[in-house]
Design a protein around this motif. Structure first.
Motif, PDB file in Angstrom:
ATOM      1  N   GLU A   1       0.167  10.772   8.585  1.00  7.85           N
ATOM      2  CA  GLU A   1       0.595  10.023   9.763  1.00  7.85           C
ATOM      3  C   GLU A   1      -0.577   9.265  10.387  1.00  7.85           C
ATOM      4  OE1 GLU A   1       2.801   8.472  12.967  1.00  7.85           O
ATOM      5  OE2 GLU A   1       3.327   9.141  10.943  1.00  7.85           O
ATOM      6  N   ILE A   2      -1.758   9.891  10.402  1.00 10.44           N
ATOM      7  CA  ILE A   2      -2.951   9.201  10.910  1.00 10.44           C
ATOM      8  C   ILE A   2      -3.236   7.972  10.067  1.00 10.44           C
ATOM      9  CG2 ILE A   2      -5.461   9.383  11.148  1.00 10.44           C
ATOM     10  CD1 ILE A   2      -5.034  12.312  11.952  1.00 10.44           C
TER      11      ILE A   2
ATOM     12  N   ILE B   1      -3.121   2.075   9.189  1.00  8.60           N
ATOM     13  CA  ILE B   1      -2.634   0.935   8.409  1.00  8.60           C
ATOM     14  C   ILE B   1      -1.907  -0.055   9.314  1.00  8.60           C
ATOM     15  CG2 ILE B   1      -1.000   0.245   6.617  1.00  8.60           C
ATOM     16  CD1 ILE B   1      -3.677   1.470   5.639  1.00  8.60           C
ATOM     17  N   GLU B   2      -1.161   0.448  10.276  1.00  2.00           N
ATOM     18  CA  GLU B   2      -0.426  -0.430  11.190  1.00  2.00           C
ATOM     19  C   GLU B   2      -1.361  -1.304  12.017  1.00  2.00           C
ATOM     20  OE1 GLU B   2       2.121   1.997  13.548  1.00  2.00           O
ATOM     21  OE2 GLU B   2       3.747   2.006  12.060  1.00  2.00           O
ATOM     22  N   ARG B   3      -2.596  -0.858  12.200  1.00  2.00           N
ATOM     23  CA  ARG B   3      -3.555  -1.621  12.996  1.00  2.00           C
ATOM     24  C   ARG B   3      -4.238  -2.727  12.199  1.00  2.00           C
ATOM     25  NH1 ARG B   3      -7.306   3.016  15.456  1.00  2.00           N
ATOM     26  NH2 ARG B   3      -8.467   1.178  16.188  1.00  2.00           N
ATOM     27  N   LEU B   4      -4.038  -2.738  10.898  1.00  2.00           N
ATOM     28  CA  LEU B   4      -4.702  -3.721  10.036  1.00  2.00           C
ATOM     29  C   LEU B   4      -3.742  -4.844   9.666  1.00  2.00           C
ATOM     30  CD1 LEU B   4      -6.598  -1.224   7.720  1.00  2.00           C
ATOM     31  CD2 LEU B   4      -7.563  -2.594   9.568  1.00  2.00           C
ATOM     32  N   ASN B   5      -4.283  -6.031   9.527  1.00  2.00           N
ATOM     33  CA  ASN B   5      -3.469  -7.208   9.244  1.00  2.00           C
ATOM     34  C   ASN B   5      -3.165  -7.342   7.753  1.00  2.00           C
ATOM     35  OD1 ASN B   5      -3.509  -8.024  11.978  1.00  2.00           O
ATOM     36  ND2 ASN B   5      -5.483  -9.060  11.680  1.00  2.00           N
TER      37      ASN B   5
ATOM     38  N   GLN C   1     -11.054   0.432   7.473  1.00  2.00           N
ATOM     39  CA  GLN C   1     -10.970  -1.002   7.706  1.00  2.00           C
ATOM     40  C   GLN C   1     -11.953  -1.760   6.810  1.00  2.00           C
ATOM     41  OE1 GLN C   1     -12.445  -2.416  11.528  1.00  2.00           O
ATOM     42  NE2 GLN C   1     -10.762  -3.877  11.659  1.00  2.00           N
ATOM     43  N   ASP C   2     -13.170  -1.252   6.712  1.00  2.00           N
ATOM     44  CA  ASP C   2     -14.176  -1.895   5.871  1.00  2.00           C
ATOM     45  C   ASP C   2     -13.743  -1.891   4.404  1.00  2.00           C
ATOM     46  OD1 ASP C   2     -16.973  -2.953   5.438  1.00  2.00           O
ATOM     47  OD2 ASP C   2     -17.114  -1.101   4.275  1.00  2.00           O
TER      48      ASP C   2
ATOM     49  N   LEU D   1       0.831  -1.202   0.000  1.00  4.25           N
ATOM     50  CA  LEU D   1       0.000   0.000   0.000  1.00  4.25           C
ATOM     51  C   LEU D   1       0.864   1.250   0.000  1.00  4.25           C
ATOM     52  CD1 LEU D   1      -3.249   0.501   1.944  1.00  4.25           C
ATOM     53  CD2 LEU D   1      -1.444   2.187   2.245  1.00  4.25           C
ATOM     54  N   LEU D   2       0.438   2.245  -0.749  1.00  2.00           N
ATOM     55  CA  LEU D   2       1.100   3.542  -0.828  1.00  2.00           C
ATOM     56  C   LEU D   2       0.135   4.634  -0.381  1.00  2.00           C
ATOM     57  CD1 LEU D   2       3.423   5.458  -1.803  1.00  2.00           C
ATOM     58  CD2 LEU D   2       2.331   5.393  -4.067  1.00  2.00           C
TER      59      LEU D   2
END
Length: 228
Positions: free
Chosen positions: A17-18, A23-27, A114-115, A6-7
């Protein structure tokens, strides 16, 4: 399945940054770069060849829709989710003509991203399992599934939206007031993500209006209510 590469293309450093933290919270995602200008985005697309781009519209050096058109003109393998404050209908039309996978209005809420990512992952998984196309498979991949024979005169619903559940959501909304995805999920006996999918669908049909409010801890939350 390999991680989705992902870019992020966003000129506002704080918003970028948000998005990075979301993105860091998604697998199963791999962030391959962050571009704050369209020039940097073009370089990163050429070098990194991301699967998915989170793209803004307004940049000091141009318009994100220009990059979208370039990607399509060169038959790029990168898909695009537009994340923008642009609410003009013509911007949406241009984005749809450019083949965006999704269109998300700012301020970005984690559950909405996320969705979108989950649906994109499901889309890739379906494509990976196909060997030969039949109309049923094509209908399942496109945003509006089903055939005329299956739907008749009934409302044509996208994948992930069940008619009976949708009617229940409409019944709850008809009571009035404002609803969060969490509130609706409790009423439906479903997850907040599932409830949000139905609420966002009704926003898309023009039946509901959504506004962002901030809770006691300052976390943005979309609240939904009947359109006046």
């Amino acid at each position: 399945m390999n991680p989705i590469r992902l870019l992020i293309v966003e000129d506002d450093h704080k918003i970028a940054e948000i998005q990075r933290r979301f993105i860091e919270r998604l697998n199963n995602l791999e962030l391959c770069g962050i571009a704050h200008t369209l020039a940097d985005a073009r370089d990163l697309v050429d070098v990194m060849a991301p699967d998915l781009i989170l793209l803004d519209v307004y940049f000091p050096d141009g318009n994100g829709l220009e990059l979208l058109r370039e990607l399509r003109a060169t038959d790029s393998g990168s898909d695009v989710i537009l994340i923008t404050a642009a609410k003009e209908v013509e911007t949406l039309r241009s984005a749809l003509r450019g083949g965006v996978f999704d269109y998300i209005l700012k301020p970005l809420v984690f559950e909405r991203l996320q969705d979108a990512i989950n649906r994109y992952r499901e889309h890739l998984e379906k494509l990976a399992t196909l060997n030969q196309l039949a109309q049923r498979e094509v209908d399942a991949l496109l945003p509006r599934g089903g055939t005329e024979g299956e739907t008749g005169n009934q409302e044509r619903l996208p994948k992930g939206i069940d008619a009976l559940t949708l009617d229940k959501v409409r019944d709850h909304i008809a009571r009035g007031g404002q609803w969060s995805a969490e509130d609706m999920g409790m009423e439906m006996g479903a997850s907040r993500t599932t409830a949000r999918r139905y609420l966002e669908y009704l926003v898309g049909t023009g039946e509901l209006t959504a506004e962002v409010s901030y809770g006691s801890v300052g976390r943005p939350e979309r609240r939904y209510f009947l359109k006046a």
